[in-house]
Write a protein that holds these residues in place. Structure first.
Motif, mmCIF file in Angstrom:
data_model
loop_
_atom_site.group_PDB
_atom_site.id
_atom_site.type_symbol
_atom_site.label_atom_id
_atom_site.label_comp_id
_atom_site.label_asym_id
_atom_site.label_seq_id
_atom_site.Cartn_x
_atom_site.Cartn_y
_atom_site.Cartn_z
ATOM 1 N N ILE A 374 0.691 -1.139 -0.215
ATOM 2 C CA ILE A 374 0.048 -0.012 0.088
ATOM 3 C C ILE A 374 0.858 1.222 0.061
ATOM 4 N N ASP A 375 0.799 2.135 -0.857
ATOM 5 C CA ASP A 375 1.265 3.485 -0.833
ATOM 6 C C ASP A 375 0.811 4.122 0.435
ATOM 7 N N ALA A 376 1.979 4.561 1.068
ATOM 8 C CA ALA A 376 1.721 5.483 2.290
ATOM 9 C C ALA A 376 1.335 6.770 2.223
ATOM 10 N N ALA A 377 1.286 7.240 1.005
ATOM 11 C CA ALA A 377 0.748 8.804 0.856
ATOM 12 C C ALA A 377 -0.510 8.877 0.647
ATOM 13 N N ASP A 378 -1.275 7.863 0.035
ATOM 14 C CA ASP A 378 -2.733 7.855 -0.066
ATOM 15 C C ASP A 378 -3.474 6.484 0.426
ATOM 16 N N GLY A 379 -2.876 5.459 0.764
ATOM 17 C CA GLY A 379 -3.546 4.215 0.830
ATOM 18 C C GLY A 379 -4.026 3.128 -0.099
ATOM 19 N N ARG A 380 -3.588 3.744 -1.478
ATOM 20 C CA ARG A 380 -3.958 2.836 -2.585
ATOM 21 C C ARG A 380 -2.755 1.850 -2.843
ATOM 22 N N ARG A 381 -3.435 0.795 -3.508
ATOM 23 C CA ARG A 381 -2.671 -0.335 -3.842
ATOM 24 C C ARG A 381 -1.219 0.287 -4.654
ATOM 25 N N PHE A 382 -0.148 -0.429 -4.431
ATOM 26 C CA PHE A 382 1.160 0.241 -4.792
ATOM 27 C C PHE A 382 1.513 -0.375 -6.135
ATOM 28 N N GLY A 383 1.769 0.342 -7.025
ATOM 29 C CA GLY A 383 2.308 -0.152 -8.382
ATOM 30 C C GLY A 383 1.114 -0.162 -9.332
ATOM 31 N N ASP A 384 0.999 -1.176 -10.166
ATOM 32 C CA ASP A 384 0.025 -1.115 -11.352
ATOM 33 C C ASP A 384 -1.375 -1.459 -10.812
ATOM 34 N N PRO A 385 -2.443 -0.457 -11.023
ATOM 35 C CA PRO A 385 -3.756 -0.855 -10.133
ATOM 36 C C PRO A 385 -4.413 -2.064 -10.926
ATOM 37 N N ALA A 386 -3.844 -2.341 -12.247
ATOM 38 C CA ALA A 386 -4.395 -3.649 -12.777
ATOM 39 C C ALA A 386 -3.923 -4.849 -12.634
ATOM 40 N N ALA A 387 -2.736 -4.792 -11.564
ATOM 41 C CA ALA A 387 -2.116 -6.135 -11.348
ATOM 42 C C ALA A 387 -2.982 -6.801 -10.255
ATOM 43 N N GLU A 388 -2.530 -8.060 -10.017
ATOM 44 C CA GLU A 388 -3.027 -8.847 -8.986
ATOM 45 C C GLU A 388 -3.119 -8.182 -7.647
ATOM 46 N N ARG A 389 -4.243 -8.042 -6.939
ATOM 47 C CA ARG A 389 -4.329 -7.375 -5.596
ATOM 48 C C ARG A 389 -3.370 -7.794 -4.695
ATOM 49 N N ARG A 390 -3.409 -9.063 -4.308
ATOM 50 C CA ARG A 390 -2.532 -9.813 -3.332
ATOM 51 C C ARG A 390 -1.661 -10.868 -3.692
#
Length: 658
Positions: A374-390
């Motif tokens: 998770i990106d510490a700046a905004d809480g969004r998933r780090f890297g490519d949003p289309a990538a596998e979530r976990r």
């Protein structure tokens, strides 16, 4: 919900614009900036938390109602604070069961049935304890219908009471033991359903006509069949029961025989609730509400609650569902068609800070060893949003204990499982696991990383150290007291890496990481008291070193309500003791604007950031709940882990110049 909780709920449900609007109303306040983790159900409308267990719930056109021990709380459906009504009488007794009934609430304690007015809180009725036959024993369960109450007792009796004057109208022996559940049908010929038995291996389902208490049917049911109710299917009255093993049964009460059975993963709940004209039943499954069609067993909908444990009670009115779990309630809204939320959502067990591609990140680990970056700046998933979530680790993990270790120029996630450590490159998902023979299999308890090493303890009292780059075992040691080590840290002492183990007795043991030979604590650390370990119900006791961290040359120690900071080479204080009004739950040191600080979480539900050298409090913020993990601290925010998700609180004030 207070303002903080309201903003958290908005952020978790994706309504960021409304959260920003609410935050802007008081820009100076320390409020949540973002959240990450399990999302809220779109059906969730309100959340309320109480200090004591909830005994009964109801929802009507205007309010959701909850009985909490000796009080009634009503919560406007339109939103707002819960309004409390104190019920008349002494409330030291434990209420085994309670039911809302029109303008009253009815409850049972060991020897009495009690009725209160919902407008005034006045006690309208209390039955005579002497009216209960001695052989019937204490009251345990309750149902209301047709102007009477039926109670089940610990020794297997059913007792019928007049709700107007409290007279005992009838009694009958129904079961060989504890009557766990009673329910009254609402048709023209009311029938009582009861469930009970002598022990968890012997259960019976009984039917009695309400008028004369004559038994009309009895049948053996699976063990721990703990909830039941009445509905109407295709014009026919039907009883429904659910067993702990997951078997839902629809019964013909006349023949006392099943007419349909469906497998379900639902768990026991206090009572069954029906919707869609009685055709569907609302069940609890993994803290979600599953709506099952009783005609064919099809799951028509799934609505997630925000509970971390089971749903105990449910009430339905119109499009609203009111759910309670021990001390917490959710008001949810039914949709048409019914919602199909994913009940298998992430629930973060732990989280650690890291730096990935030069950016601050948080690595959150799920119960099964899956992790999310998770990106510490905004809480969004780090890297490519289309990538596998976990990414799921390819190793058996039981309550994983994570850490971060730097190898070369990269931060690697470390997860210690039953058999040893696994390192993961969070950018690529590449994993490396230590040989299974490196540590005797047992549940991991503590982990510390630093100087290219990994140290951990397990539930068998083994302390081990590995090289992080190769995952080779450097040394292992069987500690004499399996549960005597409460906290763990790695540090540099005169050019060699040492392992620090905080003990239950208040002392700190020092080990050379090369061979785990115990060494004499330096300087004044040797003066620390180490009280004999005494197993207590409130383990670990007040002397235990519950928090231990090393930041540069400063050792930071939390014991009970105090945090102390001392030089690692001498043990001399690096600043004054940091006294808290209650027990310290978590610590996290860092540097803000060149000033060494430590963030603390206290049982008073307050986060504080202190200057280590002066003991000055830079800022503090009160939260709705206690925080057991401070994940990271920055000048503009502090990130904590609570209730399975991450919350970033900020912005924080600037460090004072003087």
């Amino acid at each position: 919900m207070d303002r903080f909780e309201h903003i958290v709920a908005l952020l978790r449900s994706g309504r960021t614009a409304r959260a920003d609007q609410l935050r802007a109303e008081a820009p100076g306040a320390l409020l949540p900036r973002w959240t990450a983790g399990e999302p809220l159900s779109p059906a969730l409308r309100q959340v309320h938390q109480f200090a004591y267990s909830i005994r009964a719930v109801r929802v009507d056109d205007t309010y959701a109602w909850a009985m909490v021990d000796g009080s009634i709380y009503r919560m406007p459906l339109a939103g707002g604070e819960a309004q409390r009504l104190r019920l008349e009488g002494r409330h030291e007794s434990f209420y085994w069961d309670a039911v809302f009934d029109d303008a009253t609430v009815v409850a049972v304690e060991d020897e009495r049935l009690l009725v209160w007015d919902l407008v005034t809180g006045m006690l309208l009725l209390a039955t005579d304890p002497d009216a209960i036959p001695l052989r019937a024993a204490p009251l345990r369960s309750l149902a209301i219908g047709a102007g009477v109450a039926v109670t089940g007792t610990k020794d297997g009796y059913l007792l019928k009471w007049d709700l107007a004057d409290g007279r005992l109208l009838g009694r009958t022996a129904a079961h060989s033991g504890h009557v766990t559940r009673v329910a009254i049908s609402t048709d023209s010929a009311p029938t009582v359903l009861s469930l009970g038995g002598e022990d968890r291996f012997t259960e019976t389902l009984c039917f009695h006509d309400l008028d004369g208490f004559r038994r009309t049917g009895e049948v053996a049911v699976p063990a721990q069949t703990g909830c039941g109710g009445w509905t109407v299917l295709d014009g026919q009255r039907r009883a429904v029961t659910v067993a702990e093993e997951g078997l839902l049964t629809v019964w013909d009460p006349v023949a006392a025989a099943p007419v349909a059975q469906f497998a379900t993963a639902a768990r026991l709940r206090e009572a069954l609730v029906f919707i869609a004209g009685g055709a569907c039943v609302v069940l609890d499954e993994d803290s979600a509400l599953r709506i099952m069609d009783l005609r064919d067993g099809t799951v028509r909908g799934t609505i997630r609650t925000d509970f971390t444990h089971r749903v105990d009670r449910v009430a339905v009115h119109g499009t609203f569902v009111f759910a309670a779990g021990d001390v917490r309630t959710n008001l949810l809204e039914l949709t048409d068609p019914l919602a199909q939320d994913d009940k298998d959502r992430p629930y973060f067990r732990d989280a650690v800070p890291a730096t990935i591609d030069g950016r601050p990140a948080i690595i959150a680990v799920d119960a099964d060893g899956s992790f999310e970056v998770i990106d510490a700046a905004d809480g969004r998933r780090f890297g490519d949003p289309a990538a596998e979530r976990r990414i799921t680790l390819r190793t058996a993990v039981w309550y994983p204990r994570p850490g971060v270790v730097t190898a070369g120029d990269r931060d690697l996630l470390v997860v210690v499982s039953e058999c040893g450590p696994t390192t993961v490159d969070p950018a690529t998902g590449d994993t490396h696991t230590a040989a299974e023979s490196s540590l005797s299999p047992a549940g991991p308890r503590l982990i510390a990383t630093g100087n290219g090493l990994i140290a951990a303890t397990n539930d068998k009292g083994v302390l081990a150290v590995w090289d992080a780059a190769t995952l080779t075992l450097r040394a292992s040691l069987q500690l004499a007291d399996v549960y005597g080590t409460i906290s763990l840290a790695l540090a540099d002492l005169h050019g060699r890496t040492v392992v620090l183990a905080g003990t239950e007795g208040g002392g700190i043991r020092w080990f050379d990481s090369a061979d785990l030979n115990e060494i004499t604590p330096p300087g004044r650390f040797a003066e620390r008291p180490n009280h004999p370990a005494v197993r207590r119900l409130d383990w670990p006791g007040p002397a235990a070193v519950t928090g231990l961290d090393v930041f540069g040359s400063v050792v930071i120690v939390a014991v009970d309500d105090t945090v102390t900071c001392a030089d690692i080479a001498t043990g001399e204080p690096s600043g004054p003791a940091l006294a808290h009004p209650n027990k310290v739950l978590a610590i996290r040191p860092t540097v803000l604007d060149g000033v060494p600080v430590v963030a603390t979480s206290c049982a008073d539900r307050t986060l504080r950031v202190w200057e280590i050298e002066t003991g000055h409090t830079i800022w503090s913020v009160a939260l709705p709940q206690q925080v057991g993990r401070i994940v990271s601290v920055a000048a503009d925010q502090i990130i904590v882990l609570t209730e399975g998700h991450l919350i970033a609180v900020g912005p924080g004030p600037k460090i004072p110049s003087s």
